[in-house]
Design a protein around this motif. Structure first.
Motif, PDB file in Angstrom:
ATOM      1  N   ALA A 325       0.896  -2.789   3.412  1.00  0.00           N
ATOM      2  CA  ALA A 325      -0.371  -2.132   3.752  1.00  0.00           C
ATOM      3  C   ALA A 325      -0.603  -0.921   2.853  1.00  0.00           C
ATOM      4  CB  ALA A 325      -0.359  -1.715   5.223  1.00  0.00           C
ATOM      5  N   GLU A 326       0.471  -0.178   2.603  1.00  0.00           N
ATOM      6  CA  GLU A 326       0.353   1.019   1.774  1.00  0.00           C
ATOM      7  C   GLU A 326      -0.038   0.630   0.346  1.00  0.00           C
ATOM      8  OE1 GLU A 326       0.385   3.767   3.150  1.00  0.00           O
ATOM      9  OE2 GLU A 326       0.311   5.088   1.398  1.00  0.00           O
ATOM     10  N   ALA A 327       0.561  -0.448  -0.152  1.00  0.00           N
ATOM     11  CA  ALA A 327       0.231  -0.896  -1.506  1.00  0.00           C
ATOM     12  C   ALA A 327      -1.218  -1.361  -1.575  1.00  0.00           C
ATOM     13  CB  ALA A 327       1.176  -2.016  -1.922  1.00  0.00           C
ATOM     14  N   VAL A 328      -1.680  -2.032  -0.526  1.00  0.00           N
ATOM     15  CA  VAL A 328      -3.074  -2.486  -0.506  1.00  0.00           C
ATOM     16  C   VAL A 328      -3.996  -1.289  -0.565  1.00  0.00           C
ATOM     17  CG1 VAL A 328      -4.842  -3.563   0.919  1.00  0.00           C
ATOM     18  CG2 VAL A 328      -2.604  -4.629   0.733  1.00  0.00           C
ATOM     19  N   GLU A 329      -3.684  -0.286   0.259  1.00  0.00           N
ATOM     20  CA  GLU A 329      -4.543   0.893   0.315  1.00  0.00           C
ATOM     21  C   GLU A 329      -4.570   1.597  -1.044  1.00  0.00           C
ATOM     22  OE1 GLU A 329      -3.879   2.966   3.942  1.00  0.00           O
ATOM     23  OE2 GLU A 329      -5.270   4.563   3.380  1.00  0.00           O
ATOM     24  N   THR A 330      -3.393   1.725  -1.657  1.00  0.00           N
ATOM     25  CA  THR A 330      -3.319   2.350  -2.975  1.00  0.00           C
ATOM     26  C   THR A 330      -4.151   1.564  -3.985  1.00  0.00           C
ATOM     27  OG1 THR A 330      -1.062   2.924  -2.400  1.00  0.00           O
ATOM     28  CG2 THR A 330      -1.710   3.256  -4.679  1.00  0.00           C
ATOM     29  N   ALA A 331      -4.026   0.240  -3.938  1.00  0.00           N
ATOM     30  CA  ALA A 331      -4.765  -0.602  -4.874  1.00  0.00           C
ATOM     31  C   ALA A 331      -6.260  -0.439  -4.662  1.00  0.00           C
ATOM     32  CB  ALA A 331      -4.347  -2.052  -4.700  1.00  0.00           C
TER      33      ALA A 331
END
Lengths: 432, 361
Positions: A325-331
């Motif tokens: 989820a964190e990677a998605v948000e960063t992306a």
């Protein structure tokens, strides 16, 4: 008659397939979960899958997804079987899958070469190919928060701080598949360097529940410490056998797939003192877990047994979902798009920052160590802490122990070079 | 109606002996070939996503068909039951891997065909007990082969080039200027290679079982003492069946790893897979090449169809997984009771009915 049945079946299949392939709308985040709730390893696969799915379901219910985009989390059953894993991969990748979390070293090995071709990253969280932590050589594969080799070095450090490592004999009991053999090269390298001796005790997949032969050898060899790389029913069996030969439990250390509630509950009191490595929090005393209970467990939108929330493997599955989820948000932030692609996801995985403040924001203060995405370091090099079984529950007994990165990193690089060496067409990347 | 042989006369032995003496059969085969070569490579399967249709259905089904034909030669035609199929496939896969690491520049298709010979040799070796023992005892002997070979795949590091993970990983290889193995190989290239190899092997198998060798296999199957009295040598006949069968398994094992999975651990060659291939033979029909196609296709696609049905009715995938395990088991018992000759027999009955339609007697 038969013809009718066959025509009927074919027609249904075709209709169903068409329906499924058009079911996903444009603006969603499609995250497949290659899980296993059947087969020999269902005991470990089920809680992990529950944690993973529940966290994403909670984000959907509480925040309406990530960045306002709903998450579609589709489960595909692999039964820990590599062939079914490939089938699941093929069945789901066309829907715009963002990232794969196969939870099986065998399936991970098959997905690693496919990832750069299909441009979908693989996040093998703390399993899979250790060498994949070298980001320059494996742009599409991540082993956050740490690899088997780093973990092994942390365990050795723990032994060292509990009476020294020099001159000790270390028994290594492992499931004799790719997963269990993964740390052997490191042990063999480190043994002469740090002055300890290794005795190997392989357990074949079929003998998981019949280990008396191995433990007879353990009794003969008398190792000072035992380290276990087990999974599924191998773990409780090994601990029971160890108790039978009166092996001192506090000198028996399991890796992070060998020290869950599912492994120790069946052993109970006999396993008291058994030590295990872990990198994700225990229990439900975290705001995010309370949210999961409130939004997902209590309304009953899940298959999780409410009493199992907060178990070691449940929380690890949840941590996996947190990283995703964190990677998605960063992306999303980096690209400005709300519905991202696999390639954007890779950017996200290389740039997220789950530090203490961010974890606290997510309601997970103290749940895990700091973890920062990086282009060079796809391993994370994260610390692990030790937990001990008190007969009923796991208790954290050490602070996070950092891996011996100075020793492990060159070995990882050498292994990554070796992997790439015979593949002239392999796509690498240059960082900065 | 459409399928009727009246009016088709044979005026020479050659015409009478051909593989497909009936005109409708020839047309049928031509249609299947056209579909396989001209429709599937461009459009996949109707209603399915293209990559999924090729990678998850067509390629594995074709590969398992080769396995099934191989096992059928042994079980269906020669009557020697074997539970070592998966291990013989493993021999093919590991030898292909070793060959391609020693001879990286040799056309991979040649290597796939050569790796079959290693499997054939190992198969013939483990076929030796069949000269003395039969039935259940032979099952146990082949089971020993299965476990022994699995042990080799784990313990002999040389077989997987001492890869720390113990897996064989397929390198990129080219044939005729196309990339055919490795992740960069297009599904359609792999599909066409597998399809062509399957058709080639089918023609060979079809002619083998029609000819002298096949007849001697069937004689051994039907009554070995009588066959021996007539002059069929059990040694060469049984061993040739084991060798040919293992050759097919070896080629399919090499194809499975190189053209489909891309990497394999010993787990892909375990005894459960041996059972799976035996089910394909039994469901498809013992002693039938057409049945081998049907059995492989059916056993492989059935769980996929169930999975999709489960998705529509929103049944969770775990339940469907268990349902498909149960359903396959039930189906095998049912078919063994109702139609021991499997799907191939149903197909034959269907054709028979068509011949006399609309006036069944």
């Amino acid at each position: 008659m038969y013809k009718k049945i066959i025509t009927g079946a074919v027609a249904t299949a075709v209709a169903v397939a068409t329906f499924v392939s058009t079911a996903h709308a444009e603006d969603t985040l499609y995250i497949p979960a290659l899980s296993y709730r059947t087969g020999a390893f269902a005991g470990g696969g089920t809680p992990f899958a529950n944690g993973f799915m529940d966290y994403l379901a909670m984000l959907n219910a509480r925040d309406g997804g990530i960045g306002g985009v709903k998450i579609v989390n589709e489960e595909c059953e692999t039964a820990y079987n590599a062939q079914k894993g490939v089938e699941c991969y093929e069945a789901t990748k066309g829907n715009g899958a963002l990232v794969y979390n196969p939870l099986s070293t065998g399936i991970t090995l098959q997905l690693i070469p496919k990832a750069p071709v299909d441009e979908i990253p693989v996040l093998s969280m703390g399993y899979g190919l250790s060498a994949a932590g070298i980001g320059e050589k494996f742009p599409w594969t991540f082993t956050y928060p740490t690899s088997y080799w780093s973990q092994m070095s942390s365990i050795l450090k723990y032994i060292d701080s509990n009476g020294g490592l020099k001159g000790q004999k270390i028994g290594f009991i492992y499931l004799d598949v790719g997963y269990g053999r993964e740390p052997i090269p490191l042990l063999e390298k480190l043994a002469p360097q740090l002055g300890f001796e290794v005795a190997m005790f392989p357990v074949a997949g079929k003998e998981m529940q019949a280990q008396s032969a191995q433990w007879l050898n353990v009794r003969k060899e008398r190792p000072d410490w035992m380290i276990m790389w087990g999974w599924g029913s191998m773990n409780p069996t090994a601990i029971k056998e160890a108790a039978k030969i009166r092996y001192p439990m506090d000198r028996f250390i399991g890796n992070w797939w060998s020290s869950a509630h599912a492994d120790l509950v069946p052993v109970g009191e006999a396993g008291k003192g058994y030590v295990g490595a872990n990198f994700s929090g225990i229990g439900t005393d975290f705001q995010a877990l309370q949210d999961v209970i409130k939004y997902v467990i209590e309304p009953g939108n899940t298959r999780t047994d409410p009493s199992k929330v907060g178990d070691v493997l449940y929380n690890r599955g949840l941590y996996n979902a947190v990283i995703v989820a964190e990677a998605v948000e960063t992306a999303q932030k980096m690209t400005g798009k709300s519905a991202i692609s696999g390639a954007d996801m890779r950017l996200g995985l290389e740039n997220f920052n789950l530090d203490a403040t961010r974890l606290a924001e997510l309601g997970l203060a103290g749940f895990a160590g700091d973890l920062k995405g990086d282009c060079v370091d796809h391993e994370g090099g994260g610390p692990v802490f030790m937990q001990q079984w008190d007969g009923e529950n796991w208790v954290k007994i050490t602070d996070p122990i950092a891996p011996m990165s100075d020793v492990v990193r060159p070995l990882l690089e050498a292994a990554a070079d070796a992997y790439v060496a015979d593949k002239p067409e392999w796509k690498t990347q240059t960082c900065n | 109606m459409f399928y009727r042989e009246s009016g088709q006369f044979k005026s020479s032995y050659k015409e009478d002996m051909q593989a497909f003496p009936i005109r409708e059969d020839k047309i049928g085969i031509a249609v299947w070939l056209l579909l396989a070569y001209l429709y599937v490579p461009f459009f996949g399967l109707p209603g399915l996503e293209y990559g999924f249709a090729l990678n998850a259905i067509m390629i594995p089904v074709l590969i398992f068909t080769i396995t099934t034909i191989g096992l059928n030669i042994l079980v269906g035609y020669t009557g020697q039951i074997s539970l070592g199929t998966a291990a013989f496939m493993g021999v093919g896969a590991y030898s292909c891997y070793k060959l391609t690491s020693y001879f990286p520049d040799v056309n991979i298709i040649i290597l796939i065909f050569s790796s079959g010979f290693f499997a054939a040799a190992v198969g013939a070796l483990f076929g030796l007990p069949s000269l003395r023992i039969k039935g259940f005892y032979l099952v146990v002997a082949t089971l020993a082969a299965q476990f022994f070979l699995e042990w080799c795949f784990i313990r002999i590091g040389w077989l997987y080039n001492f890869n720390p993970s113990g897996a064989i990983e397929v390198p990129q290889r080219e044939a005729f200027g196309f990339i055919v193995t490795g992740a960069a190989a297009e599904p359609v290239t792999r599909y066409l290679v597998v399809l062509t190899i399957l058709i080639f092997l089918t023609i060979i198998a079809g002619n083998l079982v029609r000819g002298r060798i096949g007849r001697s296999w069937m004689m051994i199957r039907d009554m070995d003492i009588a066959a021996e009295l007539i002059g069929v040598r059990p040694l060469t006949t049984k061993l040739s069946a084991f060798a040919v069968s293992s050759y097919y398994c070896g080629v399919s094992g090499a194809l499975m790893v190189f053209m489909w999975l891309g990497a394999a651990e010993v787990e892909s060659f375990d005894v459960n897979h041996s059972f799976l291939y035996l089910f394909m033979v039994i469901l498809g029909g013992l002693g039938s090449i057409t049945g081998s196609y049907m059995g492989a296709a059916f056993i492989w696609t059935f769980p996929l169809v169930l999975k999709e049905i489960g998705k529509v009715f929103e049944i969770n995938p775990t339940v469907m997984e268990n349902v498909s395990l149960v359903a396959i088991g039930v189906m095998i018992v049912f078919i063994l009771i109702k139609e021991p000759h499997g799907l191939a027999r149903l197909w034959q009955l269907g054709k028979q009915k068509l011949r006399i339609w609309p006036f069944p007697h």
